[in-house]
Scaffold this motif. Sequence first.
Motif, PDB file in Angstrom:
ATOM      1  N   LEU A  84       5.771  -2.905  11.146  1.00  0.00           N
ATOM      2  CA  LEU A  84       5.864  -2.933  12.596  1.00  0.00           C
ATOM      3  C   LEU A  84       5.387  -4.259  13.151  1.00  0.00           C
ATOM      4  O   LEU A  84       4.673  -5.013  12.488  1.00  0.00           O
ATOM      5  CB  LEU A  84       5.061  -1.776  13.190  1.00  0.00           C
ATOM      6  CG  LEU A  84       5.412  -0.392  12.636  1.00  0.00           C
ATOM      7  CD1 LEU A  84       4.634   0.689  13.359  1.00  0.00           C
ATOM      8  CD2 LEU A  84       6.906  -0.127  12.703  1.00  0.00           C
ATOM      9  N   VAL A  85       5.785  -4.535  14.370  1.00  0.00           N
ATOM     10  CA  VAL A  85       5.532  -5.812  15.007  1.00  0.00           C
ATOM     11  C   VAL A  85       4.035  -6.142  15.083  1.00  0.00           C
ATOM     12  O   VAL A  85       3.655  -7.313  15.031  1.00  0.00           O
ATOM     13  CB  VAL A  85       6.206  -5.854  16.405  1.00  0.00           C
ATOM     14  CG1 VAL A  85       5.548  -4.904  17.377  1.00  0.00           C
ATOM     15  CG2 VAL A  85       6.267  -7.253  16.954  1.00  0.00           C
ATOM     16  N   ASN A  86       3.187  -5.124  15.135  1.00  0.00           N
ATOM     17  CA  ASN A  86       1.750  -5.368  15.231  1.00  0.00           C
ATOM     18  C   ASN A  86       1.060  -5.460  13.873  1.00  0.00           C
ATOM     19  O   ASN A  86      -0.156  -5.550  13.795  1.00  0.00           O
ATOM     20  CB  ASN A  86       1.070  -4.292  16.089  1.00  0.00           C
ATOM     21  CG  ASN A  86       1.100  -2.920  15.445  1.00  0.00           C
ATOM     22  OD1 ASN A  86       1.669  -2.730  14.375  1.00  0.00           O
ATOM     23  ND2 ASN A  86       0.493  -1.960  16.110  1.00  0.00           N
ATOM     24  N   GLY A  87       1.839  -5.432  12.789  1.00  0.00           N
ATOM     25  CA  GLY A  87       1.286  -5.538  11.453  1.00  0.00           C
ATOM     26  C   GLY A  87       1.027  -4.204  10.776  1.00  0.00           C
ATOM     27  O   GLY A  87       0.727  -4.150   9.586  1.00  0.00           O
ATOM     28  N   PHE A  88       1.136  -3.104  11.514  1.00  0.00           N
ATOM     29  CA  PHE A  88       0.935  -1.775  10.947  1.00  0.00           C
ATOM     30  C   PHE A  88       2.157  -1.391  10.117  1.00  0.00           C
ATOM     31  O   PHE A  88       3.246  -1.936  10.313  1.00  0.00           O
ATOM     32  CB  PHE A  88       0.727  -0.766  12.080  1.00  0.00           C
ATOM     33  CG  PHE A  88       0.141   0.545  11.649  1.00  0.00           C
ATOM     34  CD1 PHE A  88      -1.167   0.635  11.210  1.00  0.00           C
ATOM     35  CD2 PHE A  88       0.900   1.702  11.698  1.00  0.00           C
ATOM     36  CE1 PHE A  88      -1.713   1.842  10.824  1.00  0.00           C
ATOM     37  CE2 PHE A  88       0.366   2.915  11.318  1.00  0.00           C
ATOM     38  CZ  PHE A  88      -0.948   2.991  10.872  1.00  0.00           C
ATOM     39  N   THR A  89       1.978  -0.477   9.175  1.00  0.00           N
ATOM     40  CA  THR A  89       3.099   0.021   8.380  1.00  0.00           C
ATOM     41  C   THR A  89       3.133   1.541   8.443  1.00  0.00           C
ATOM     42  O   THR A  89       2.098   2.195   8.589  1.00  0.00           O
ATOM     43  CB  THR A  89       3.006  -0.405   6.905  1.00  0.00           C
ATOM     44  OG1 THR A  89       1.776   0.051   6.355  1.00  0.00           O
ATOM     45  CG2 THR A  89       3.122  -1.905   6.750  1.00  0.00           C
ATOM     46  N   VAL A  90       4.331   2.089   8.358  1.00  0.00           N
ATOM     47  CA  VAL A  90       4.520   3.530   8.241  1.00  0.00           C
ATOM     48  C   VAL A  90       5.420   3.782   7.038  1.00  0.00           C
ATOM     49  O   VAL A  90       6.247   2.939   6.676  1.00  0.00           O
ATOM     50  CB  VAL A  90       5.121   4.178   9.502  1.00  0.00           C
ATOM     51  CG1 VAL A  90       4.171   4.091  10.668  1.00  0.00           C
ATOM     52  CG2 VAL A  90       6.450   3.553   9.863  1.00  0.00           C
ATOM     53  N   THR A  91       5.231   4.939   6.431  1.00  0.00           N
ATOM     54  CA  THR A  91       6.029   5.280   5.252  1.00  0.00           C
ATOM     55  C   THR A  91       6.818   6.553   5.494  1.00  0.00           C
ATOM     56  O   THR A  91       6.432   7.415   6.285  1.00  0.00           O
ATOM     57  CB  THR A  91       5.138   5.494   4.013  1.00  0.00           C
ATOM     58  OG1 THR A  91       4.234   6.568   4.271  1.00  0.00           O
ATOM     59  CG2 THR A  91       4.380   4.237   3.656  1.00  0.00           C
ATOM     60  N   GLY A  92       7.917   6.662   4.775  1.00  0.00           N
ATOM     61  CA  GLY A  92       8.720   7.872   4.751  1.00  0.00           C
ATOM     62  C   GLY A  92       9.186   8.091   3.324  1.00  0.00           C
ATOM     63  O   GLY A  92       9.307   7.135   2.554  1.00  0.00           O
ATOM     64  N   GLU A  93       9.427   9.323   2.988  1.00  0.00           N
ATOM     65  CA  GLU A  93       9.808   9.656   1.622  1.00  0.00           C
ATOM     66  C   GLU A  93      11.046  10.536   1.624  1.00  0.00           C
ATOM     67  O   GLU A  93      11.343  11.215   2.599  1.00  0.00           O
ATOM     68  CB  GLU A  93       8.674  10.417   0.918  1.00  0.00           C
ATOM     69  CG  GLU A  93       7.338   9.725   0.921  1.00  0.00           C
ATOM     70  CD  GLU A  93       6.571   9.873   2.217  1.00  0.00           C
ATOM     71  OE1 GLU A  93       6.771  10.875   2.943  1.00  0.00           O
ATOM     72  OE2 GLU A  93       5.776   8.973   2.528  1.00  0.00           O
ATOM     73  N   SER A  94      11.725  10.533   0.485  1.00  0.00           N
ATOM     74  CA  SER A  94      12.799  11.486   0.235  1.00  0.00           C
ATOM     75  C   SER A  94      12.858  11.741  -1.265  1.00  0.00           C
ATOM     76  O   SER A  94      12.449  10.894  -2.070  1.00  0.00           O
ATOM     77  CB  SER A  94      14.153  10.953   0.725  1.00  0.00           C
ATOM     78  OG  SER A  94      14.582   9.880  -0.089  1.00  0.00           O
ATOM     79  N   ALA A  95      13.330  12.901  -1.613  1.00  0.00           N
ATOM     80  CA  ALA A  95      13.524  13.268  -3.019  1.00  0.00           C
ATOM     81  C   ALA A  95      14.494  14.431  -3.050  1.00  0.00           C
ATOM     82  O   ALA A  95      14.612  15.185  -2.091  1.00  0.00           O
ATOM     83  CB  ALA A  95      12.199  13.662  -3.666  1.00  0.00           C
ATOM     84  N   CYS A  96      15.196  14.566  -4.147  1.00  0.00           N
ATOM     85  CA  CYS A  96      16.082  15.718  -4.287  1.00  0.00           C
ATOM     86  C   CYS A  96      15.660  16.527  -5.508  1.00  0.00           C
ATOM     87  O   CYS A  96      15.117  15.990  -6.476  1.00  0.00           O
ATOM     88  CB  CYS A  96      17.547  15.306  -4.356  1.00  0.00           C
ATOM     89  SG  CYS A  96      17.985  14.198  -5.684  1.00  0.00           S
TER      90      CYS A  96
END
Length: 101
Positions: A50-62
């Motif tokens: 993100l623009v402020n240096g923060f990060t977010v994660t998302g996952e997927s799996a089958c």
Amino acid sequence: MLDEKAVEAEIDNKGLNAPRLTPKLIDSKIVGEQYHIFSGTTLTVCVLHLVNGFTVTGESACASPENFDAGIGRKIARDNAREKIWQFEGYLLKQHLLEAQ
């Protein structure tokens, strides 16, 4: 899955114009993305920077490896990460509205 364009059109048609988040605003917060598929698995992780240096994660799996498709995994993982930005930005907007009172 939510059809953001349809929701935005409905909001506009109803004249709901108080301060709020929009898909465009959410997307403007993203400045980079990375993906990783863990070897021997169907687990895909997306990291949005993100623009402020923060990060977010998302996952997927089958469940069935035979159904694994890297492109689909990336899309689902990214959508899941992006959804978290709505929560953070919603909190921030609510805080700004409170402080403006």
